[in-house]
Design a protein around this motif. Sequence first.
Motif, PDB file in Angstrom:
ATOM      1  N   SER A 196      36.875  42.403   7.415  1.00  0.00           N
ATOM      2  CA  SER A 196      37.031  42.886   6.039  1.00  0.00           C
ATOM      3  C   SER A 196      37.053  41.722   5.052  1.00  0.00           C
ATOM      4  O   SER A 196      37.752  41.763   4.061  1.00  0.00           O
ATOM      5  CB  SER A 196      38.328  43.696   5.919  1.00  0.00           C
ATOM      6  OG  SER A 196      39.426  42.943   6.399  1.00  0.00           O
ATOM      7  N   MET A 197      36.270  40.696   5.361  1.00  0.00           N
ATOM      8  CA  MET A 197      36.285  39.493   4.528  1.00  0.00           C
ATOM      9  C   MET A 197      35.103  39.402   3.565  1.00  0.00           C
ATOM     10  O   MET A 197      34.917  38.411   2.907  1.00  0.00           O
ATOM     11  CB  MET A 197      36.300  38.247   5.420  1.00  0.00           C
ATOM     12  CG  MET A 197      37.644  38.011   6.091  1.00  0.00           C
ATOM     13  SD  MET A 197      38.943  37.672   4.910  1.00  0.00           S
ATOM     14  CE  MET A 197      38.389  36.096   4.281  1.00  0.00           C
ATOM     15  N   ASN A 198      34.269  40.422   3.538  1.00  0.00           N
ATOM     16  CA  ASN A 198      33.184  40.408   2.566  1.00  0.00           C
ATOM     17  C   ASN A 198      33.100  41.781   1.910  1.00  0.00           C
ATOM     18  O   ASN A 198      33.826  42.686   2.291  1.00  0.00           O
ATOM     19  CB  ASN A 198      31.859  39.991   3.221  1.00  0.00           C
ATOM     20  CG  ASN A 198      31.487  40.903   4.388  1.00  0.00           C
ATOM     21  OD1 ASN A 198      32.018  42.000   4.523  1.00  0.00           O
ATOM     22  ND2 ASN A 198      30.580  40.454   5.226  1.00  0.00           N
ATOM     23  N   PRO A 199      32.230  41.958   0.886  1.00  0.00           N
ATOM     24  CA  PRO A 199      32.193  43.226   0.153  1.00  0.00           C
ATOM     25  C   PRO A 199      32.127  44.400   1.124  1.00  0.00           C
ATOM     26  O   PRO A 199      31.498  44.298   2.167  1.00  0.00           O
ATOM     27  CB  PRO A 199      30.917  43.112  -0.681  1.00  0.00           C
ATOM     28  CG  PRO A 199      30.739  41.641  -0.843  1.00  0.00           C
ATOM     29  CD  PRO A 199      31.241  41.015   0.402  1.00  0.00           C
ATOM     30  N   PRO A 200      32.828  45.535   0.803  1.00  0.00           N
ATOM     31  CA  PRO A 200      33.422  45.870  -0.498  1.00  0.00           C
ATOM     32  C   PRO A 200      34.801  45.270  -0.757  1.00  0.00           C
ATOM     33  O   PRO A 200      35.413  45.576  -1.775  1.00  0.00           O
ATOM     34  CB  PRO A 200      33.521  47.392  -0.436  1.00  0.00           C
ATOM     35  CG  PRO A 200      33.738  47.674   1.013  1.00  0.00           C
ATOM     36  CD  PRO A 200      32.911  46.662   1.742  1.00  0.00           C
ATOM     37  N   TYR A 201      35.341  44.422   0.156  1.00  0.00           N
ATOM     38  CA  TYR A 201      36.648  43.818  -0.079  1.00  0.00           C
ATOM     39  C   TYR A 201      36.488  42.591  -0.971  1.00  0.00           C
ATOM     40  O   TYR A 201      35.535  41.844  -0.859  1.00  0.00           O
ATOM     41  CB  TYR A 201      37.286  43.418   1.245  1.00  0.00           C
ATOM     42  CG  TYR A 201      37.700  44.598   2.082  1.00  0.00           C
ATOM     43  CD1 TYR A 201      38.942  45.192   1.902  1.00  0.00           C
ATOM     44  CD2 TYR A 201      36.850  45.123   3.037  1.00  0.00           C
ATOM     45  CE1 TYR A 201      39.337  46.282   2.668  1.00  0.00           C
ATOM     46  CE2 TYR A 201      37.221  46.204   3.808  1.00  0.00           C
ATOM     47  CZ  TYR A 201      38.468  46.788   3.618  1.00  0.00           C
ATOM     48  OH  TYR A 201      38.840  47.853   4.367  1.00  0.00           O
ATOM     49  N   SER A 202      37.489  42.358  -1.799  1.00  0.00           N
ATOM     50  CA  SER A 202      37.488  41.187  -2.666  1.00  0.00           C
ATOM     51  C   SER A 202      38.661  40.286  -2.292  1.00  0.00           C
ATOM     52  O   SER A 202      39.499  40.628  -1.461  1.00  0.00           O
ATOM     53  CB  SER A 202      37.601  41.612  -4.132  1.00  0.00           C
ATOM     54  OG  SER A 202      38.862  42.227  -4.356  1.00  0.00           O
ATOM     55  N   ALA A 203      38.732  39.130  -2.933  1.00  0.00           N
ATOM     56  CA  ALA A 203      39.788  38.169  -2.622  1.00  0.00           C
ATOM     57  C   ALA A 203      41.162  38.710  -2.962  1.00  0.00           C
ATOM     58  O   ALA A 203      42.179  38.265  -2.415  1.00  0.00           O
ATOM     59  CB  ALA A 203      39.527  36.865  -3.365  1.00  0.00           C
ATOM     60  N   SER A 204      41.233  39.667  -3.863  1.00  0.00           N
ATOM     61  CA  SER A 204      42.530  40.217  -4.262  1.00  0.00           C
ATOM     62  C   SER A 204      43.022  41.316  -3.328  1.00  0.00           C
ATOM     63  O   SER A 204      44.197  41.697  -3.372  1.00  0.00           O
ATOM     64  CB  SER A 204      42.444  40.766  -5.691  1.00  0.00           C
ATOM     65  OG  SER A 204      41.470  41.801  -5.762  1.00  0.00           O
ATOM     66  N   ASP A 205      42.150  41.856  -2.472  1.00  0.00           N
ATOM     67  CA  ASP A 205      42.541  42.920  -1.551  1.00  0.00           C
ATOM     68  C   ASP A 205      43.407  42.359  -0.435  1.00  0.00           C
ATOM     69  O   ASP A 205      43.158  41.265   0.080  1.00  0.00           O
ATOM     70  CB  ASP A 205      41.307  43.600  -0.947  1.00  0.00           C
ATOM     71  CG  ASP A 205      40.548  44.408  -1.976  1.00  0.00           C
ATOM     72  OD1 ASP A 205      41.194  44.997  -2.845  1.00  0.00           O
ATOM     73  OD2 ASP A 205      39.304  44.436  -1.902  1.00  0.00           O
ATOM     74  N   GLN A 206      44.406  43.125  -0.038  1.00  0.00           N
ATOM     75  CA  GLN A 206      45.261  42.716   1.062  1.00  0.00           C
ATOM     76  C   GLN A 206      44.636  43.123   2.395  1.00  0.00           C
ATOM     77  O   GLN A 206      44.161  44.251   2.552  1.00  0.00           O
ATOM     78  CB  GLN A 206      46.643  43.364   0.930  1.00  0.00           C
ATOM     79  CG  GLN A 206      47.478  42.793  -0.203  1.00  0.00           C
ATOM     80  CD  GLN A 206      48.900  43.310  -0.172  1.00  0.00           C
ATOM     81  OE1 GLN A 206      49.206  44.235   0.549  1.00  0.00           O
ATOM     82  NE2 GLN A 206      49.762  42.695  -0.962  1.00  0.00           N
TER      83      GLN A 206
END
Length: 667
Positions: A196-206
């Motif tokens: 889950s380290m690339n889109p749709p997740y962003s740096a702010s997502d836990q």
Amino acid sequence: MKWLMGLLFLGGLLNPPPSSEAILHQQQMRLFGSFLRELEKAYFEGCSLIVFYNSSLSEGQRKIFQPNGKSGEGEHQSLIDVLLTYARNFTKIIFRLKEGLPDILEDTNLNIITRCPVYLTVSSAIEDIHNLFLLANKDWDKYFLSRKHLIFTESPAVDVDNFLRADEINTMTALLILRPSSDSESLQVVTNRPYSMNPPYSASDQLAYTLTTWRGRVLDLSDAHFFPDKLTNFFGYQMRVVTFHFPPRIFMIEEENSFQLYGVDVDVVQALSEALNFSLVYGRPSDNEMWGWEKDAGNWTGLMGDLQHRRADIGVADLYIMESYFAIIDMSIAYDIEYLCFVNLVPGPLPQWMALGLPFLLNAWIAVLISIVAGMVLFVFMVKLGLLSGSESEAPWFHDVANLCLYLYASVMNTTLFREPRASHLRIFTAFWSIAFFILASAYKGSLISFLTVPLEQAPIDTHKQLYEKHIDVGSIGYTLKRVMEKNADRFVRLLALRYQHVPSTDEGLQRTLKGKYSFLESRGFLDYTIAVYYTDKRGRPSLHAMREYIAPFGIGLAYPKYVPYVGKFNRVIRRLTEAGFAKKWMADIILRSKRAKVMASGTDNQAGVTEGPGEISSTNGVIQPLSLDNLQGGFILLGIGLLLSVVAFVFELLAKQICWGTSTVC
């Protein structure tokens, strides 16, 4: 009384009561221990427990909580002893987190001395164990990141989330992190979202989320499933796929700023992405090689090198499942079967003069010749016997043996008999002789027309023995297939391996094969497709031929970096695809699409480069093709031989007449 109070005061100084911080640590360890004991009943029964630990406790706190109040050497700290009292059923191996740990682990093979290992890591600060988890894929446990892990830490949630963002740690699928709750009387059970380290997740997502809060009660599995299958959905994770143009498995068509991909192998990867919800980013090997080969010190080039050094997540390009690859990569189960064989130059048609002998097989020709010789001998004997017996006299022409042989030869060639014998037994012999050779001559002439109009192709090389006896070099891309040949059970394949010559590309290998001094080694599916599309003329005659005898069958699979956790999940999807027959259907669709493209191209473009598949004879628009001198060269060659023999005989007759002139009645 005062002295008693003094002794108690002195005892307090020598053995101070435990601090509230120490008591809190002990309570947390007991909570963690009870949780471990419940998990062992549900998930870890019969497994080995591998413990990594460190602690921020002072020496005084360690001393207070040593078992039985004894001070030890500090190798096994007191809090760990408290924890391990709850793990009595485990076989335990304990390591302390310190500087020399990597060297200790390098000398330890946990795969041999453990059974279904479970890793338990205790560290007050989670960043202290970051480097330990990045020691994955070492000899001590190659499946470290795929094991079940329990981590106890006092780090805040933000540090836990940062810990899970490391590339390889982000792939762990069986991880539980326990940290004290705000009330200090319970533990927060946290797990991760892998991939889950690339889109749709962003740096702010836990990346971490809480499963439950543990307060020491009996574990109820209905509350939370602590080790679920986290790979049923990749949530759009971008898988890096390395591949290259290799029809009919992979078609990579260049476009303006990208390329279009299709083919059997692409369809397999696409089906995986749809089933497990991940996206695909395709790219060529970083060094523009194809599969690659071992260059130095175990480092590979090409597609294999990109997977070996984790520059890609999936590799696909007609990949054989071979033992030699497993030292650097993992592979899926087979979704198709391919055969490894040599391709050779087609010898071409036989010379047309040989068409005269092709209507009959050798044994038929031998029977005809024996019949002619035996018939002439018998006929001469019958004529001579009749003359000696004084029966009805034959014409003087029949008294000459040469004339009798010429008489029967004319019948063999279906020539009208210019003389007839008078004796009944000779007439009966002649009648049946004529009928027999009329049948033979009719059969010969009917087949001869076919062989004159359609040249017979020479038998191609179809066995390894024939190829070895041809004394030409063989080879393929890289040296992996050479090692396969060297281990083959066929003696001639092992001998051919001594002539192996590497080529940098399939095009060069096929071009060298066209020159007749080389034999290229590749999969039969690729060779059949390439020959049909690029090496077949408009009359359907191929210039290359894939041998029938093959070196070995190989399963075709996907390749992955070593020890990634999604291999098993991918295999289950691939097995369903294979059982449903999709791979074979996709291959049939590719061949049909290629044929349709050729038909459309031939209808709009009459250039010589447009060819037909094997066995597709081009139309002649109903025009009858007349026979040329090339078709009839056999007849003219026989005529020339006959004229030459007659001239030689004529010369000998003249010489004999000059030598014997007037000297002897014999001459």
